[in-house]
Scaffold this active site. Structure first.
Site, PDB file in Angstrom:
ATOM      1  N   SER A 111     -12.521   0.866  -7.845  1.00 54.06           N
ATOM      2  CA  SER A 111     -13.317   0.323  -6.735  1.00 54.06           C
ATOM      3  C   SER A 111     -13.529   1.357  -5.630  1.00 54.06           C
ATOM      4  O   SER A 111     -14.563   1.348  -4.959  1.00 54.06           O
ATOM      5  CB  SER A 111     -12.627  -0.917  -6.155  1.00 54.06           C
ATOM      6  N   GLU A 162       0.842  -1.194   0.000  1.00 53.52           N
ATOM      7  CA  GLU A 162       0.000   0.000   0.000  1.00 53.52           C
ATOM      8  C   GLU A 162       0.880   1.248   0.000  1.00 53.52           C
ATOM      9  O   GLU A 162       2.036   1.211   0.421  1.00 53.52           O
ATOM     10  CB  GLU A 162      -0.921   0.009   1.219  1.00 53.52           C
ATOM     11  N   TYR A 187      -6.606   3.002 -21.476  1.00 54.82           N
ATOM     12  CA  TYR A 187      -7.065   2.687 -20.121  1.00 54.82           C
ATOM     13  C   TYR A 187      -6.542   3.758 -19.161  1.00 54.82           C
ATOM     14  O   TYR A 187      -5.349   4.101 -19.197  1.00 54.82           O
ATOM     15  CB  TYR A 187      -6.569   1.312 -19.675  1.00 54.82           C
ATOM     16  N   ASN A 193      -4.495   5.764  -6.714  1.00 56.51           N
ATOM     17  CA  ASN A 193      -5.329   6.347  -5.657  1.00 56.51           C
ATOM     18  C   ASN A 193      -4.593   7.381  -4.815  1.00 56.51           C
ATOM     19  O   ASN A 193      -5.203   8.120  -4.056  1.00 56.51           O
ATOM     20  CB  ASN A 193      -5.926   5.254  -4.765  1.00 56.51           C
TER      21      ASN A 193
END
Length: 236
Positions: free
Chosen positions: A72, A15, A118, A123
């Protein structure tokens, strides 16, 4: 909890720092870092390029649609969603994922491969934080990635400069939209974004065993048992 002095503790995290809170709890406990960051003790990227064994002619998947984005975590205050809100004024984008068009995992490749472009929008923006959005959803599935993440220079450490489009190359989202539409009408110029495929092919990080094998190798070569005094200060 104290670390037994004869043990090595490996901190493994994929992350970004924006989603890795409370790292101070591990100060003076961790010996080895393992992450997507190139300056980790064990470098575990989301993907990489391998050279082709011989020069290859890459077949671009048949394209019937223009731009896709699978997301998402829809945070309307995030940089990527705010950029999209501006981009959609000038360009139609098909959005998949939670709160949008459902996209089952077993339909992911066949769906995204139909698109010329694409949106590989990360994030959060951090050095080396280049995820499966680029490696799998775009490069492996045969789309041209339009990236929003770290700098172009950072991306070019890992992929050729002519393999992607960076939003920072354009002063406005409208300019980016015009460029994408221009490429849509110029097949030869579009195909140039795949010219590197004759020399390299993209790979993505596999199952967890791949990461664990890296740990085994690193432990054999590990330096004397030292700890990282401030993990959070390093990982930011």
């Amino acid at each position: 909890m104290p670390r037994p002095p004869n043990q090595y503790w490996v901190w493994f995290n994929l992350e970004s720092p924006s989603h890795s809170p409370n790292l101070h709890f591990m100060d003076d406990l961790i010996n080895i870092t393992m992450s997507y960051r190139a300056d980790s003790h064990i470098f575990s990227p989301y993907g990489w390029l391998d050279p082709n064994k011989e020069e290859d002619t890459f077949q671009i998947p048949p394209k019937t649609k223009l731009v896709a984005w699978a997301i998402s975590n829809w945070n309307r205050h995030s940089k990527r969603v705010r950029y999209y809100q501006e981009l959609k004024k000038f360009l139609s984008v098909d959005i998949y994922g939670r709160q949008h068009v459902p996209l089952p995992r077993n339909k992911l490749e066949q769906t995204l491969a139909q698109y010329k472009f694409y949106l590989a929008f990360e994030n959060s923006i951090h050095e080396d934080y280049i995820t499966e959005k680029l490696w799998k959803n775009a490069l492996i599935y045969g789309c041209v990635p339009v990236v929003l993440g770290p700098t172009r220079k950072n991306y070019e450490r890992y992929i050729p400069k002519n393999s992607f489009i960076h939003v920072d190359d354009f002063s406005t989202a409208e300019e980016l939209a015009k460029y994408i539409l221009k490429l849509d009408g110029d097949e030869k110029a579009y195909q140039q974004y795949f010219s590197w495929r004759s020399r390299f092919h993209p790979c993505r990080s596999g199952p967890w065993q791949t990461h664990y094998c890296r740990v085994c190798k690193a432990l054999k070569e590990a330096p004397p048992n030292k700890t990282i005094s401030k993990l959070g200060e390093w990982y930011k």
